[in-house]
Design a protein around this motif. Structure first.
Motif, short mmCIF file in Angstrom:
data_model
loop_
_atom_site.label_atom_id
_atom_site.label_comp_id
_atom_site.label_asym_id
_atom_site.label_seq_id
_atom_site.Cartn_x
_atom_site.Cartn_y
_atom_site.Cartn_z
N GLN A 71 0.83 -1.20 0.00
CA GLN A 71 0.00 0.00 0.00
C GLN A 71 0.87 1.26 0.00
N GLY A 72 1.96 1.22 0.76
CA GLY A 72 2.81 2.39 0.88
C GLY A 72 3.90 2.50 -0.16
N LEU A 73 4.42 1.36 -0.62
CA LEU A 73 5.59 1.42 -1.51
C LEU A 73 5.24 1.57 -2.99
N ILE A 74 4.10 1.04 -3.40
CA ILE A 74 3.74 1.16 -4.82
C ILE A 74 3.65 2.62 -5.26
N PRO A 75 3.00 3.52 -4.51
CA PRO A 75 2.93 4.91 -4.98
C PRO A 75 4.29 5.57 -5.14
N VAL A 76 5.22 5.34 -4.20
CA VAL A 76 6.54 5.97 -4.30
C VAL A 76 7.31 5.38 -5.47
N LYS A 77 7.24 4.06 -5.62
CA LYS A 77 7.98 3.42 -6.71
C LYS A 77 7.41 3.80 -8.08
N TYR A 78 6.12 4.00 -8.14
CA TYR A 78 5.51 4.40 -9.41
C TYR A 78 6.03 5.76 -9.86
N LEU A 79 6.33 6.64 -8.90
CA LEU A 79 6.85 7.96 -9.24
C LEU A 79 8.30 7.92 -9.70
N GLY A 80 8.98 6.79 -9.50
CA GLY A 80 10.35 6.66 -9.98
C GLY A 80 11.22 5.87 -9.04
N VAL A 81 11.54 4.64 -9.43
CA VAL A 81 12.39 3.79 -8.60
C VAL A 81 13.76 4.42 -8.42
N ASP A 82 14.20 5.19 -9.42
CA ASP A 82 15.53 5.81 -9.34
C ASP A 82 15.59 6.92 -8.31
N LYS A 83 14.43 7.40 -7.83
CA LYS A 83 14.41 8.52 -6.88
C LYS A 83 14.14 8.08 -5.45
N GLY A 84 13.59 6.89 -5.26
CA GLY A 84 13.18 6.46 -3.92
C GLY A 84 14.36 6.01 -3.07
N VAL A 85 14.33 6.42 -1.80
CA VAL A 85 15.35 6.04 -0.83
C VAL A 85 14.67 5.42 0.38
N ASN A 86 15.17 4.28 0.81
CA ASN A 86 14.65 3.59 1.99
C ASN A 86 15.41 4.11 3.22
N VAL A 87 14.67 4.57 4.22
CA VAL A 87 15.27 5.05 5.46
C VAL A 87 14.67 4.25 6.62
N THR A 88 15.52 3.73 7.49
CA THR A 88 15.04 3.02 8.66
C THR A 88 14.89 4.01 9.82
N LEU A 89 13.67 4.14 10.32
CA LEU A 89 13.38 5.06 11.42
C LEU A 89 13.37 4.30 12.74
N GLY A 90 13.81 4.97 13.80
CA GLY A 90 13.75 4.39 15.14
C GLY A 90 15.06 3.81 15.62
N LEU A 91 16.08 3.75 14.76
CA LEU A 91 17.38 3.20 15.15
C LEU A 91 18.28 4.28 15.73
N PRO A 92 19.23 3.91 16.60
CA PRO A 92 20.21 4.87 17.10
C PRO A 92 21.38 5.05 16.13
N LEU A 93 21.09 4.99 14.84
CA LEU A 93 22.07 5.19 13.78
C LEU A 93 21.31 5.64 12.54
N VAL A 94 22.06 6.16 11.57
CA VAL A 94 21.46 6.57 10.30
C VAL A 94 21.70 5.47 9.27
N ARG A 95 20.60 4.98 8.68
CA ARG A 95 20.72 3.97 7.63
C ARG A 95 19.77 4.29 6.48
N THR A 96 20.32 4.35 5.29
CA THR A 96 19.53 4.52 4.08
C THR A 96 19.92 3.43 3.09
N SER A 97 19.08 3.26 2.09
CA SER A 97 19.41 2.30 1.03
C SER A 97 18.68 2.69 -0.24
N PRO A 98 19.20 2.27 -1.39
CA PRO A 98 18.49 2.53 -2.65
C PRO A 98 17.24 1.68 -2.73
N ASP A 99 16.30 2.15 -3.52
CA ASP A 99 15.06 1.40 -3.73
C ASP A 99 15.28 0.40 -4.86
#
Length: 345
Positions: free
Chosen positions: A288-316
């Motif tokens: 429900q949440g990922l299809i809209p972001v990916k439809y707008l462009g997989v090359d632009k989406g970034v995955n961010v993990t919230l709630g961790l005591p560190l910063v982590r991102t990843s490509p979509d």
């Protein structure tokens, strides 16, 4: 280059997939963005990746071996600084699921997570891994998010449920945060509880308050068509979601909903012509949440993990075994993930 900033660690990902080559391509094509970054992985794997992206008329991409994290800050541009991790395989079959590749990917993530938790690196950016390969390697976590959650909980000496995390997929047009992540749809529906909705919004609110410097405008999608249509199509909105939102409003959170999921993402989408009504949408389950972001462009989406005591991102990105080793995978999302990691750090 001398700087008081800490380096950013990038994991090589599953060596049988596109991870190593999009990492190499990012260092080649965006040297300014990648300054101060280094790869946790295997030197032979990264040299093979640099070779597969080679093209006539473009200078070859050197791979530099570094001995310590701080060495990444002095690495010249347009080279790939690699901190070799012991025990990783030099060769795996490209494009195939294997326990060996899954174990290598997990080992890199664990090393980078522990370095971030110790404060040695500013952030970590994770290249794609393969969930089936993780399972074959005996790694009892379905993906990066759950593995990082376990590492963070162990580091702080708390139970896993005391380290709640959520996944946010973000682009310049839309952000979504998920109530549940990698579970079946049946289990995802069961995960729509008042406590989980409440916690998801609280985690998103705290994270975006830091990022935006102001209270975020939060929209919450319903679970059912038309957000239940007053109970005609399901009662989760009335009995679970709405009571959670009432509690949040009483806490001063700017939260709206539950709103029909077929229109809320359009209302939140931000463009120059039409600024979005909301800063983030809370989605009830993964697709429900990922299809809209990916439809707008997989090359632009970034995955961010919230709630961790560190910063982590990843490509979509997934591991894209069908094109691995061909040097054609797009590195844009990885470059955006590094940009976002730097901003968050």
């Amino acid at each position: 280059m001398k700087t008081n900033l800490k380096p950013i660690a990038i994991t090589q990902g599953d060596p049988a997939g596109i991870g190593p080559e999009i990492v190499a391509k990012a260092f080649r094509d965006a040297p300014d963005v990648l300054r101060g970054c280094f790869v946790v992985g295997n030197v032979a794997t990264l040299r093979r990746a640099a070779g597969c992206i080679a093209r006539p008329g473009i200078p070859s991409l050197p791979v530099a071996v570094i001995e310590g994290v701080a060495d990444a800050l002095d690495a010249p541009p347009r080279c790939v600084p690699v901190l070799p991790l012991a025990g990783l395989p030099d060769t795996v079959a490209v494009g195939r699921v294997s326990a060996e590749a899954g174990r290598a990917a997990a080992d890199c993530v664990r090393w980078a997570a522990r370095a971030a938790l110790r404060g040695e690196v500013a952030a970590l950016v994770t290249a794609p891994l393969h969930k089936e390969a993780l399972s074959a390697a005996g790694v009892n976590y379905p993906g990066h998010t759950e593995l990082l959650q376990a590492e963070a909980a162990a580091h702080q000496g708390v139970a896993l449920d005391a380290m709640p995390v959520r996944m946010m997929l973000a682009s310049d047009e839309l952000r979504t945060v998920l109530v549940s992540i990698h579970v079946s749809l049946r289990d995802a529906i069961a995960a729509v509880t008042e406590a989980n909705v409440l916690q998801t919004v609280q985690i998103a609110h705290a994270a975006l308050l830091r990022t935006l410097g102001r209270a975020p405008r939060i929209a919450v999608a319903g679970l059912n068509p038309h957000a239940g249509e007053g109970g005609l199509f399901g009662r989760e909105e009335l009995e679970i979601i709405a009571p959670a939102l009432a509690q949040l409003r009483a806490q001063g959170v700017d939260v709206h909903g539950p709103l029909p999921p077929d229109t809320v993402f359009m209302r939140a989408r931000h463009t120059e012509a039409h600024p979005g009504e909301f800063d983030v949408v809370i989605a009830m389950y993964h697709d429900q949440g990922l299809i809209p972001v990916k439809y707008l462009g997989v090359d632009k989406g970034v995955n961010v993990t919230l709630g961790l005591p560190l910063v982590r991102t990843s490509p979509d990105h997934g591991t894209a075994f069908d094109i691995a080793g061909q040097g054609v995978a797009d590195a844009s999302s990885l470059i955006e993930a590094v940009r976002m990691a730097r901003q968050l750090a």
